[in-house]
Every structure is written in C-alpha cells, then in structure tokens.
Write a protein that holds these residues in place. Structure first.
Motif, PDB file in Angstrom:
ATOM      1  N   UNK A 168       0.835  -1.207   0.000  1.00  0.00           N
ATOM      2  CA  UNK A 168       0.000   0.000   0.000  1.00  0.00           C
ATOM      3  C   UNK A 168       0.867   1.253   0.000  1.00  0.00           C
ATOM      4  N   UNK A 169       1.866   1.311   0.866  1.00  0.00           N
ATOM      5  CA  UNK A 169       2.709   2.502   0.982  1.00  0.00           C
ATOM      6  C   UNK A 169       3.425   2.838  -0.314  1.00  0.00           C
ATOM      7  N   UNK A 170       3.969   1.820  -0.988  1.00  0.00           N
ATOM      8  CA  UNK A 170       4.672   2.068  -2.252  1.00  0.00           C
ATOM      9  C   UNK A 170       3.714   2.534  -3.342  1.00  0.00           C
ATOM     10  N   UNK A 171       2.528   1.936  -3.401  1.00  0.00           N
ATOM     11  CA  UNK A 171       1.537   2.364  -4.398  1.00  0.00           C
ATOM     12  C   UNK A 171       1.160   3.826  -4.174  1.00  0.00           C
ATOM     13  N   UNK A 172       0.930   4.182  -2.908  1.00  0.00           N
ATOM     14  CA  UNK A 172       0.555   5.566  -2.585  1.00  0.00           C
ATOM     15  C   UNK A 172       1.684   6.533  -2.925  1.00  0.00           C
ATOM     16  N   UNK A 173       2.937   6.158  -2.617  1.00  0.00           N
ATOM     17  CA  UNK A 173       4.073   7.029  -2.942  1.00  0.00           C
ATOM     18  C   UNK A 173       4.185   7.238  -4.446  1.00  0.00           C
ATOM     19  N   UNK A 174       4.014   6.181  -5.220  1.00  0.00           N
ATOM     20  CA  UNK A 174       4.111   6.278  -6.671  1.00  0.00           C
ATOM     21  C   UNK A 174       3.015   7.188  -7.225  1.00  0.00           C
ATOM     22  N   UNK A 175       1.803   7.018  -6.751  1.00  0.00           N
ATOM     23  CA  UNK A 175       0.685   7.851  -7.206  1.00  0.00           C
ATOM     24  C   UNK A 175       0.900   9.307  -6.800  1.00  0.00           C
ATOM     25  N   UNK A 176       1.407   9.528  -5.588  1.00  0.00           N
ATOM     26  CA  UNK A 176       1.694  10.889  -5.131  1.00  0.00           C
ATOM     27  C   UNK A 176       2.734  11.551  -6.024  1.00  0.00           C
ATOM     28  N   UNK A 177       3.809  10.827  -6.353  1.00  0.00           N
ATOM     29  CA  UNK A 177       4.834  11.381  -7.243  1.00  0.00           C
ATOM     30  C   UNK A 177       4.247  11.707  -8.610  1.00  0.00           C
ATOM     31  N   UNK A 178       3.449  10.801  -9.146  1.00  0.00           N
ATOM     32  CA  UNK A 178       2.880  10.999 -10.481  1.00  0.00           C
ATOM     33  C   UNK A 178       1.949  12.209 -10.531  1.00  0.00           C
ATOM     34  N   UNK A 179       1.261  12.496  -9.433  1.00  0.00           N
ATOM     35  CA  UNK A 179       0.331  13.623  -9.384  1.00  0.00           C
ATOM     36  C   UNK A 179       1.012  14.944  -9.012  1.00  0.00           C
ATOM     37  N   UNK A 180       2.238  14.873  -8.481  1.00  0.00           N
ATOM     38  CA  UNK A 180       2.979  16.060  -8.075  1.00  0.00           C
ATOM     39  C   UNK A 180       3.436  16.823  -9.320  1.00  0.00           C
ATOM     40  N   UNK A 181       3.166  18.124  -9.363  1.00  0.00           N
ATOM     41  CA  UNK A 181       3.503  18.874 -10.585  1.00  0.00           C
ATOM     42  C   UNK A 181       5.006  18.989 -10.816  1.00  0.00           C
ATOM     43  N   UNK A 182       5.839  18.882  -9.786  1.00  0.00           N
ATOM     44  CA  UNK A 182       7.287  18.949  -9.985  1.00  0.00           C
ATOM     45  C   UNK A 182       7.871  17.605 -10.436  1.00  0.00           C
ATOM     46  N   UNK A 183       7.276  16.491 -10.007  1.00  0.00           N
ATOM     47  CA  UNK A 183       7.781  15.176 -10.424  1.00  0.00           C
ATOM     48  C   UNK A 183       7.035  14.695 -11.661  1.00  0.00           C
ATOM     49  N   UNK A 184       5.729  14.614 -11.592  1.00  0.00           N
ATOM     50  CA  UNK A 184       4.924  14.226 -12.751  1.00  0.00           C
ATOM     51  C   UNK A 184       5.149  12.790 -13.203  1.00  0.00           C
ATOM     52  N   UNK A 185       5.034  12.578 -14.489  1.00  0.00           N
ATOM     53  CA  UNK A 185       5.102  11.259 -15.116  1.00  0.00           C
ATOM     54  C   UNK A 185       6.371  10.501 -14.698  1.00  0.00           C
ATOM     55  N   UNK A 186       6.228   9.366 -13.990  1.00  0.00           N
ATOM     56  CA  UNK A 186       7.412   8.641 -13.509  1.00  0.00           C
ATOM     57  C   UNK A 186       8.200   7.925 -14.604  1.00  0.00           C
ATOM     58  N   UNK A 187       7.762   8.011 -15.842  1.00  0.00           N
ATOM     59  CA  UNK A 187       8.571   7.472 -16.933  1.00  0.00           C
ATOM     60  C   UNK A 187       9.718   8.423 -17.279  1.00  0.00           C
TER      61      UNK A 187
END
Length: 188
Positions: free
Chosen positions: A100-119
C-alpha cells in the motif's frame, strides 16, 4: 567523526534471479517505468493466493470489481503491475507492487507537478528487514532522458500485462488468428 561514518550499507546480492519479474531484494532496487496505463504497460487489480494440488502456492489476479476466483485462500490485496527497466538485470521486467505505501508514494509522485510522469525519471525502492519487519522506501531520482539501451529494449518488447489476469504468460508470443476463407463453402 562524520555523520555517516558508522553507517553500514546492506550488502547487495550479486543476482536477484527475477527472470521476467523484478523481485525486490534487500537494499536498493533501481528501475525506470517504461509503460503507462494508456498503453497497457501499467495495470491494477486484486491479488490473492491459493494452494495448488501439489501443495505449492499459486497467485490469482483479477480486475477490481470482479468476483474473487475460486481457490483464493488469503485476504486479497490490491496491486499495481508495470513494465520496468531493471538496472540490476539490465533488461525489461514486470514489477508488481502490492504494498500500500509504495503504491501511494508512486501515485503521489505521479500527481505532483514537480515530479509528474514517472517514466521521466528513475525510481529506487530500498527494502530492509525481513518477514513482518520488512520496510520499503521509495525515492525518485532527478529527471533524465532514457538511455539508448532502454529505448531499444522498449521498442523490441512484446508484453501483454493483461495476461496476468488469466494466469497466462505476459511474455508469450501472441498466437496468430487463423486465417478465414473469404469464400465460405455451402454446407448443403
């Protein structure tokens, strides 16, 4: 005495032995996500485990909202599965994240305007501890272009993540559809 003088790094295994699947080993696991939910390179679903006839363990995966398959014995967990480039293995693999924690961290990063798309950047998951004492931490690396090696591997990959839902091999070559005769013979 410096701040990190007494800190020791967890020794890294020389091979994670994950084959087509990235297995998180003790220490740092660096990867680059190379697919998205738009292109079938990221899927989400439910994961449960059951016992096979010979006493082994078998994963069951199904789409969110579908009925739990017969044979699931453990409490199901939500998962994300994605196509990644594993830096340790230097190849394309599938990474499944039920934590759960890793999924939430990944989604948070993807939605963050400074990090964005994790690709667009590498990710590192640090695994420490064992059994119920296992902990995970995810860290993004600065944005950088994918290497030519990764781009070439992505261009050549043929992976069907949806096959996880049917228990089939996502890396199997698709079987060609039988050619149908345009001229049908009259059965009478």
């Amino acid at each position: 005495m410096g701040f990190l003088d007494n800190i020791k790094d967890v020794p890294q295994s020389s091979s994670s032995g994950g084959g087509n699947y990235m297995k998180l080993k003790q220490g740092t696991n660096q990867f680059r996500i190379v697919g998205s939910s738009d292109d079938g390179g990221v899927i989400q679903g439910m994961l449960g485990w059951g016992t096979t006839a010979d006493g082994g363990r078998k994963p069951y995966r199904w789409k969110i909202g579908e009925s739990v398959p017969e044979g699931v014995e453990d409490k199901p967990k939500q998962f994300l599965a994605m196509i990644v480039w594993s830096y340790d293995e230097e190849r394309i693999q599938i990474l499944e994240i039920p934590q759960v924690g890793l999924r939430k961290e990944l989604i948070t990063l993807a939605k963050d305007e400074e990090w964005g798309d994790p690709r667009k950047y590498d990710l590192k998951i640090v695994k420490s501890g064992e059994s119920k004492e296992t902990s995970y931490a995810m860290t993004p690396s600065p944005h950088k272009k994918r290497s030519d090696e990764i781009n070439a591997a992505v261009k050549e990959m043929k992976i069907n993540l949806e096959a996880l839902f049917t228990g089939d091999d996502p890396f199997a070559e698709p079987t060609p559809e039988p050619e149908s005769n345009s001229k049908e013979e009259d059965p009478f």
